[in-house]
Design a protein around this motif. Structure first.
Motif, mmCIF file in Angstrom:
data_model
loop_
_atom_site.group_PDB
_atom_site.id
_atom_site.type_symbol
_atom_site.label_atom_id
_atom_site.label_comp_id
_atom_site.label_asym_id
_atom_site.label_seq_id
_atom_site.Cartn_x
_atom_site.Cartn_y
_atom_site.Cartn_z
ATOM 1 N N LEU A 152 0.905 -1.319 0.080
ATOM 2 C CA LEU A 152 0.008 -0.020 0.157
ATOM 3 C C LEU A 152 0.855 1.521 0.163
ATOM 4 N N ASP A 153 2.064 1.060 -0.283
ATOM 5 C CA ASP A 153 3.063 2.288 -0.292
ATOM 6 C C ASP A 153 2.492 3.597 -1.141
ATOM 7 N N GLY A 154 2.327 4.760 -0.791
ATOM 8 C CA GLY A 154 1.989 5.611 -1.757
ATOM 9 C C GLY A 154 0.404 5.726 -1.954
ATOM 10 N N ALA A 155 -0.556 4.895 -1.084
ATOM 11 C CA ALA A 155 -2.036 4.943 -1.373
ATOM 12 C C ALA A 155 -2.611 6.129 -0.781
ATOM 13 N N THR A 156 -3.685 6.137 -1.238
ATOM 14 C CA THR A 156 -4.834 7.204 -0.559
ATOM 15 C C THR A 156 -5.773 6.527 0.388
ATOM 16 N N TYR A 179 1.405 7.281 3.022
ATOM 17 C CA TYR A 179 -0.217 7.227 2.525
ATOM 18 C C TYR A 179 -0.631 8.725 2.641
ATOM 19 N N THR A 180 -1.589 8.913 1.933
ATOM 20 C CA THR A 180 -2.312 10.149 2.196
ATOM 21 C C THR A 180 -3.801 9.882 2.753
ATOM 22 N N PRO A 181 -4.176 10.327 3.818
ATOM 23 C CA PRO A 181 -5.413 10.161 4.221
ATOM 24 C C PRO A 181 -6.600 10.986 3.622
ATOM 25 N N VAL A 182 -7.515 10.679 3.505
ATOM 26 C CA VAL A 182 -8.897 11.536 3.241
ATOM 27 C C VAL A 182 -9.897 11.146 4.279
ATOM 28 N N VAL A 183 -9.908 12.170 5.373
ATOM 29 C CA VAL A 183 -11.153 12.025 6.185
ATOM 30 C C VAL A 183 -12.582 12.707 6.017
ATOM 31 N N GLY A 197 -13.360 5.568 -6.244
ATOM 32 C CA GLY A 197 -11.892 5.597 -6.663
ATOM 33 C C GLY A 197 -11.086 6.756 -6.282
ATOM 34 N N ARG A 198 -11.826 7.619 -5.579
ATOM 35 C CA ARG A 198 -11.015 8.761 -4.822
ATOM 36 C C ARG A 198 -9.940 8.051 -3.771
ATOM 37 N N CYS A 199 -10.020 6.915 -3.290
ATOM 38 C CA CYS A 199 -9.026 6.368 -2.297
ATOM 39 C C CYS A 199 -8.811 4.942 -2.827
ATOM 40 N N ASP A 200 -7.644 4.546 -2.510
ATOM 41 C CA ASP A 200 -7.070 3.125 -2.994
ATOM 42 C C ASP A 200 -7.686 2.068 -2.004
#
Lengths: 348, 404
Positions: A152-156, A179-183, A197-200
């Motif tokens: 998951l390296d680099g995943a959102t 990773y990048t979080p979307v909260v 598909g906004r997040c992986d």
């Protein structure tokens, strides 16, 4: 002019005075025995639940609340009022849940809440024994090629504001995975963001993921859950500190559902079991011992719970059993003598 | 004589006493003193009431064994944030997390104000255009955007962006890619020359402003019109260009590349930021358009006719006659629109842009310190709104009719 301002000033004084007078009475801390009295006077239990977590608390196609958390509310209502239907459910968001309990808006929180030290000591609430053991899990798209966490390296990552957010930071941080979080707070929006598909990957208590698979995705086979459980999340009901009687009732209702399963007293055989000669079963079902009265309840409290709601196994199977919409292995949520963590303290 | 003086002494002291009493009476009798007293009393009462409220809350929370205070702000936050303007990691404190959120709020608010004002002015001017089609298009724009709640605007844009293709099927644009992960485009690779160029650009702008002020002074005092256009152009464009060339003409680009899940390199404008920015600024722009229209229509028709009679071009009529006068009417409502735009940015909670409300929400659900988190949010939004209206008031004083 003069008179008017005089009037206004004295009116203000009066208003303030009347405000000041009944100072401390409102919003006082919970007092022993208060909650049960309130529930009985009201004729119903007010139970704070998750707004939409399939398997735990969600409104079904018939417009009724359904799930494991919901059934524990019903078991409590049965213990206090003798009727499983006398519950009012209050859906609460993660941010609202503790305030609703602290302010007395709900009698009990049965809402997938992790029992942690901070939650236990700093929020003025106490946790009943955990009635569900889980941990953080991850769901990805099947075609993403992700087989394990390290992929998951680099995943959102889509996540709701909760302890899961903290877990993800800890789990990824300790493995040096970026990773990048979307909260997103809203449950529907957050699943929709992942599906679009906004997040992986979606991070959430592992037990909630099958519900998302079964109810929110068009094609469940397009998504996979990563193997493994990545944090400890003992989920437990919570009550306000200060009302020991109510706390004891909630605690023992949980144990009673464990004990009933352990003694093989279930919804279908509970009437026969009344004739059992086993002293433990007799005590459990209120034939002897008067244990209900010691809690301030009817002696038939466990009988009523098992008859109307079921033992822990009945409840579990209803929502996660092989015939349910989202079958889930019992795993940690099995009895202690069957390899799980459920260990009901003896009723004697 | 002595006796008299004695007498007079007695009389005098009596008189003084009477005078004091009278003065005291008139002192309280005067309207201004009395109202000052009431104000003071009211302030004291309010302060007392606030203190009572505060101590009552603290006492009750304590009795319920709910911990209070802002001590938790120094603890590590233990959560990551997707977009930050300053360096931040999960090991930083809650305070830093809040600062990150605050800066994100400011950032989206400032961008929103610029965008909304630009759009609002264009549409507002179009709204009073004599071109029937343009006017109708602008009316439709205003009515369509103004009558939809701002939260729906934000969700709408968030959905539009989410339904763009995934990174692997990215839409290629010249110099960038458009995906459901945002707009990613090439930016100049890091080079110290760029900083100098940026500084030169800033200096050029300031210098050109000075030149134009000087020219204005010359025009007003000496009645001489100086052609400063070329000088200013040279300052704004030539100066940075020269600095860029002198610092080695860096031209390497940091181009985005598809690696793993997403693009690496380049610069990405996130979907959440875009959706929030578009949502709040399009919504506000419709109101600003109406403010602009009202402002323009408030300028007496005679002014326009006079300007046209002097053979001003329609652009010059707008620029020198209408807009300066319309500004006086427009600035106060604009100020309140900007303040509400700042507050609307908190809708980010719904779509996940990590601004102040979103970060506070996480903080609240992790620590359970709801009261404190809400208090912090209230203070911060109060400061943002207060500063905005203060700045707009200053601006208002600048554009208002100066009565000399």
């Amino acid at each position: 002019m003069l008179k008017k301002s005089h009037l206004a000033a004295s009116a203000l004084l009066l208003a303030l005075g009347s405000f000041l007078a009944p100072a401390q009475a409102e919003n006082a801390p919970a007092v022993n025995g208060d909650t049960v009295k309130k529930i009985k006077a009201r004729g119903e239990l007010v139970c704070g639940v998750h707004p939409a977590r399939h398997g735990f608390a969600a409104i079904n196609s018939k417009g009724q609340w359904e799930g494991l958390d919901v059934d524990f509310c019903r078991a409590l209502a049965t213990a206090v009022l003798g009727d499983a239907s006398k519950v009012r459910f209050t859906p609460l968001s993660t941010a609202q849940r503790f305030m609703a309990l602290q302010s007395g808006e709900v009698d009990v929180l049965s809402r997938n809440t992790t029992a942690t030290l901070t939650n236990d000591v700093s929020l003025g609430i106490s946790f009943a024994p955990p009635n569900f053991y889980t941990g953080t899990g991850f769901m990805v798209r099947a075609n993403s090629g992700v087989k394990k966490l390290e992929d998951l390296d680099g995943a959102t990552v889509c996540v709701t504001p909760s302890s899961t957010e903290r877990n993800v930071a800890q789990i990824f941080g300790s493995r040096n995975i970026h990773y990048t979080p979307v909260v997103i707070e809203n449950n529907k929006e957050y699943v929709a963001a992942y599906l679009a598909g906004r997040c992986d990957v979606i991070a959430r208590d592992k037990v909630a993921l099958p519900g998302i698979l079964a109810f929110d995705t068009d094609k469940p086979q397009d998504h996979v859950l990563l193997p493994g459980m990545y944090s400890k999340e003992p989920l437990a009901m919570a009550v306000r500190k200060g009302d020991n009687q109510w706390y004891d009732i909630v605690k023992w209702v949980v144990y009673a559902t464990f004990d009933a399963e352990e003694m093989d007293v279930n919804q279908s055989n509970v009437d026969e079991k009344l004739k059992s000669t086993d002293p433990d079963v007799q005590g459990l079902l209120g034939v002897t011992g008067g244990f209900g009265q010691k809690l301030g309840l009817d002696d038939k409290w466990v009988y009523n719970i098992v008859k109307q709601v079921g033992n822990y196994g009945d409840i579990y199977n209803r929502h996660f059993g092989p015939k349910s919409a989202e079958p889930l292995d019992r795993d940690l949520n099995n009895q202690w003598n069957k390899g799980g963590l459920l260990y009901g303290l003896p009723i004697r | 004589m002595m006796k008299q003086s004695d007498n007079s002494g007695v009389l005098a002291s009596d008189a003084t006493r009477e005078a004091t009493a009278f003065r005291l009476f008139t002192f309280f009798g005067s309207q201004s003193v009395r109202s000052a007293c009431y104000q003071l009393l009211l302030a004291a009462l309010l302060a007392g009431f606030s203190y009572w409220l505060y101590s009552n809350v603290v006492e009750n929370l304590h009795a319920q064994r709910i911990s209070t205070g802002f001590g938790f702000l120094h603890q590590p936050a233990h959560f990551a944030i997707g977009e930050t303007l300053i360096p931040y990691s999960a090991n930083d404190t809650y305070t830093r997390a809040l600062v990150v959120g605050f800066l994100n709020t400011l950032y989206v608010t400032l961008c929103g104000i610029v965008l909304a004002t630009l759009l609002g002015f264009l549409v507002g001017i179009g709204r009073v255009s004599r071109n029937w089609l343009l006017m109708k298009v602008c009316v439709t724009y205003v009515e369509l955007l103004r009558n939809v709640p701002v939260i729906l605007h934000v969700i709408f844009w968030s959905m539009v962006i989410r339904n763009l293709p995934a990174p692997r099927q990215a839409i290629e644009l010249p110099g960038g890619f458009l995906t459901n992960r945002g707009l990613t485009f090439s930016v100049p690779a890091a080079h110290s020359g760029w900083q100098w160029t940026l500084l030169a650009l800033l200096a050029g702008c300031v210098l050109s402003l000075l030149v134009s002020l000087l020219a204005r002074y010359w025009r007003e005092r000496r009645s001489k019109v100086l052609p400063t256009g070329r000088i200013r152009l040279a300052l704004i464009i030539g100066l940075p260009l020269m600095v860029w060339w002198l610092s080695g003409a860096p031209h390497a680009l940091n181009t985005p590349e598809l690696r793993g899940f997403n693009f690496r390199g380049g610069f990405t404008i996130s979907p959440e930021f875009t959706a929030l920015l578009l949502g709040i600024s399009l919504y506000s722009s419709a109101y600003i358009a109406e403010i602009v229209r009202a402002g323009i229509q408030s300028v007496p028709k005679g002014q326009l006719e006079a300007a046209r009679a002097l053979s001003f071009s329609s652009w010059h009529v707008m620029r020198y006659v209408v807009i300066p006068q319309a500004m006086r009417v427009m600035v106060p409502p604009l100020a309140s629109k900007y303040v509400s735009l700042a507050k609307n940015s908190s809708i980010a909670v719904v779509i996940g842009y990590p601004e102040l409300a979103n970060i506070s929400n996480t903080m609240m659900s992790q620590t359970g310190q709801a009261l404190e988190a809400i208090a912090i949010m209230m203070v911060v939004y109060l400061v943002i709104s207060g500063t905005t209206s203060l700045l707009m008031n200053l601006f208002n004083r600048y554009v208002a009719i100066k009565e000399r």
